[in-house]
Design a protein around this motif. Structure first.
Motif, PDB file in Angstrom:
ATOM      1  N   UNK A  16      -1.144  -3.241  21.560  1.00  0.00           N
ATOM      2  CA  UNK A  16      -1.508  -1.936  21.021  1.00  0.00           C
ATOM      3  C   UNK A  16      -1.315  -2.025  19.508  1.00  0.00           C
ATOM      4  N   UNK A  17      -2.424  -2.106  18.786  1.00  0.00           N
ATOM      5  CA  UNK A  17      -2.395  -2.478  17.377  1.00  0.00           C
ATOM      6  C   UNK A  17      -2.748  -1.279  16.499  1.00  0.00           C
ATOM      7  N   UNK A  18      -1.895  -1.024  15.510  1.00  0.00           N
ATOM      8  CA  UNK A  18      -2.137   0.048  14.545  1.00  0.00           C
ATOM      9  C   UNK A  18      -2.264  -0.570  13.156  1.00  0.00           C
ATOM     10  N   UNK A  19      -3.315  -0.220  12.436  1.00  0.00           N
ATOM     11  CA  UNK A  19      -3.485  -0.616  11.040  1.00  0.00           C
ATOM     12  C   UNK A  19      -2.916   0.494  10.159  1.00  0.00           C
ATOM     13  N   UNK A  20      -2.133   0.096   9.151  1.00  0.00           N
ATOM     14  CA  UNK A  20      -1.502   1.073   8.267  1.00  0.00           C
ATOM     15  C   UNK A  20      -1.411   0.495   6.863  1.00  0.00           C
ATOM     16  N   UNK A  94       3.136  -6.664  30.587  1.00  0.00           N
ATOM     17  CA  UNK A  94       3.767  -6.741  29.280  1.00  0.00           C
ATOM     18  C   UNK A  94       2.956  -5.997  28.234  1.00  0.00           C
ATOM     19  N   UNK A  95       3.656  -5.417  27.276  1.00  0.00           N
ATOM     20  CA  UNK A  95       3.009  -4.655  26.202  1.00  0.00           C
ATOM     21  C   UNK A  95       3.612  -5.076  24.869  1.00  0.00           C
ATOM     22  N   UNK A  96       2.760  -5.212  23.850  1.00  0.00           N
ATOM     23  CA  UNK A  96       3.219  -5.482  22.489  1.00  0.00           C
ATOM     24  C   UNK A  96       2.739  -4.368  21.566  1.00  0.00           C
ATOM     25  N   UNK A  97       3.655  -3.816  20.796  1.00  0.00           N
ATOM     26  CA  UNK A  97       3.333  -2.794  19.799  1.00  0.00           C
ATOM     27  C   UNK A  97       3.260  -3.488  18.445  1.00  0.00           C
ATOM     28  N   UNK A 102      -1.888  -3.486   4.932  1.00  0.00           N
ATOM     29  CA  UNK A 102      -3.100  -3.824   4.196  1.00  0.00           C
ATOM     30  C   UNK A 102      -3.111  -5.262   3.708  1.00  0.00           C
ATOM     31  N   UNK A 103      -1.948  -5.888   3.590  1.00  0.00           N
ATOM     32  CA  UNK A 103      -1.863  -7.277   3.142  1.00  0.00           C
ATOM     33  C   UNK A 103      -1.935  -8.266   4.297  1.00  0.00           C
ATOM     34  N   UNK A 104      -2.039  -7.768   5.519  1.00  0.00           N
ATOM     35  CA  UNK A 104      -2.106  -8.649   6.675  1.00  0.00           C
ATOM     36  C   UNK A 104      -0.770  -8.999   7.277  1.00  0.00           C
ATOM     37  N   UNK A 105       0.333  -8.477   6.712  1.00  0.00           N
ATOM     38  CA  UNK A 105       1.645  -8.708   7.304  1.00  0.00           C
ATOM     39  C   UNK A 105       1.815  -7.796   8.523  1.00  0.00           C
ATOM     40  N   UNK A 106       2.728  -8.179   9.424  1.00  0.00           N
ATOM     41  CA  UNK A 106       2.850  -7.399  10.639  1.00  0.00           C
ATOM     42  C   UNK A 106       4.280  -7.323  11.142  1.00  0.00           C
ATOM     43  N   UNK A 107       4.536  -6.328  11.962  1.00  0.00           N
ATOM     44  CA  UNK A 107       5.754  -6.251  12.757  1.00  0.00           C
ATOM     45  C   UNK A 107       5.321  -6.103  14.212  1.00  0.00           C
ATOM     46  N   UNK A 108       6.107  -6.687  15.129  1.00  0.00           N
ATOM     47  CA  UNK A 108       5.728  -6.696  16.539  1.00  0.00           C
ATOM     48  C   UNK A 108       6.953  -6.401  17.396  1.00  0.00           C
ATOM     49  N   UNK A 249      -5.492 -10.112   8.813  1.00  0.00           N
ATOM     50  CA  UNK A 249      -4.450  -9.873   9.816  1.00  0.00           C
ATOM     51  C   UNK A 249      -3.916 -11.232  10.281  1.00  0.00           C
ATOM     52  N   UNK A 250      -2.640 -11.461  10.095  1.00  0.00           N
ATOM     53  CA  UNK A 250      -2.040 -12.750  10.457  1.00  0.00           C
ATOM     54  C   UNK A 250      -1.381 -12.740  11.831  1.00  0.00           C
ATOM     55  N   UNK A 251      -1.614 -11.692  12.622  1.00  0.00           N
ATOM     56  CA  UNK A 251      -0.896 -11.520  13.886  1.00  0.00           C
ATOM     57  C   UNK A 251      -0.953 -12.753  14.774  1.00  0.00           C
ATOM     58  N   UNK A 252      -2.136 -13.302  15.002  1.00  0.00           N
ATOM     59  CA  UNK A 252      -2.294 -14.407  15.958  1.00  0.00           C
ATOM     60  C   UNK A 252      -2.532 -15.753  15.281  1.00  0.00           C
TER      61      UNK A 252
END
Length: 327
Positions: A16-20, A94-97, A102-108, A249-252
């Motif tokens: 479940x991905x939110x852009x901020x 399983x669920x990932x939040x 805007x810089x492509x960094x993420x928290x999970x 987005x550097x998530x994956x």
């Protein structure tokens, strides 16, 4: 070229991905700009990435009996992954939040759900491991399951690639079965700490030297600073610079890297060259938003690889002394 068989044992989540614009600080609320629901989990991501990179990919994992599980299985299968052995267990998937700025960094934040039930590999699952060229595993499922798969792979002569994420201490019997360890700096320190070895805060050279006392080959990933490859046969670690792209987005990206590395090794590439190819895969993934939907196809990896390294791999400039390594 025959497609290598890559078996991935790992997690499957609905992301479940939110852009901020910015990542929220503790206690802070920020407004998001977009929301997406996509298949994810490091196991599923790496299986999909391996398939797109050219492997015959098999996923050993577990999904829930809920609607998210149905969607997960369908989306993973649509990416060319063999999901015939994917378990369905009663309860939630399983669920990932995921929050991406805007810089492509993420928290999970990950809730394991059905992934926690992936224990006691069946005879059919173990046969799949033994029949593979490469086994890929991560640490979003029970460690005892990863260990069981790795030991079966070692006994059968299947290469074992362990992506040591999320960071945690690992049992000695698992590390003894690993052929290639892929980790970040924090993950490297966790591995060393669990192995009872000093975990230095200094240069990558010190981390790599410590890790080579535990496993025979290591890739230390440093995000925008690239990666270092070291093995016991090389006189010095090899630095592989990243392929420069506009990061969305550097998530994956890490999953694309690990999977492409396994595919390249399964195809018989030299491991230094395989790290270069994997870096191109990570760059391709970073150009798009999302997890599994962002993973690059083989043609894109090849294009970025060719653009990133116009000179033949293995030039003397790739070998840097420990004193010149980046942190």
């Amino acid at each position: 070229m025959q497609r290598p068989r890559v078996v991935v044992v790992g997690s499957a989540n609905m992301d479940l991905v939110v852009m901020t614009p910015v990542l929220p600080a503790p206690g802070e609320t920020v407004f998001g700009s977009e929301f997406h629901q996509v298949a994810g989990g490091k196991g599923a991501n790496q299986a999909i990435a391996a398939s797109r990179a050219g492997a015959e990919a098999v996923l050993l994992g577990a999904i829930g009996s809920d609607s998210l599980g149905v969607t997960l299985k369908a989306r993973i299968a649509a990416s060319g992954v063999d999901v015939s052995r994917l378990r369905v267990v009663y309860g939630a998937s399983g669920v990932a939040l995921v929050t991406v700025d805007a810089a492509g960094e993420n928290t999970i934040v990950v809730t394991p759900g059905a992934n926690a039930a992936l224990t006691g590999l069946t005879a059919d699952e173990l046969t799949a491991v033994r029949d593979a060229e490469v086994l890929v595993a991560q640490l979003e499922i029970p460690v005892q399951t990863v260990t069981e798969a790795a030991l079966a792979a070692r006994d059968a002569g299947t290469r074992v690639v362990l992506n040591a994420t999320p960071a945690r201490r690992l049992p000695a019997e698992l590390l003894a079965a690993v052929d290639l360890l892929v980790c970040s700096v924090p993950e490297a320190r966790a591995v060393l700490d669990g192995a009872g070895r000093p975990a230095p805060d200094g240069l990558p050279a010190e981390l790599l030297a410590g890790l080579l006392g535990v496993v025979p080959r290591v890739v230390l990933t440093l995000g925008p600073q690239g990666a270092w490859y070291a093995d016991r046969e090389l006189p010095e670690p090899v630095h592989v610079a990243p392929v420069r792209v506009e990061v969305v987005d550097s998530t994956a990206a890490g999953d694309a890297f690990t999977a492409a590395l396994a595919v390249a090794w399964g195809e018989g590439r030299d491991l230094v060259d395989a790290v270069r190819w994997a870096s191109a895969a990570a760059a391709g993934c970073s150009r798009r938003m999302g997890a599994s939907v962002a993973l690059p196809e083989r043609t894109e990896i090849e294009q970025l690889y060719a653009a990133g390294w116009p000179q033949p791999p293995g030039s003397p400039s790739d070998l840097l002394s420990p004193g010149t390594m980046e942190t």
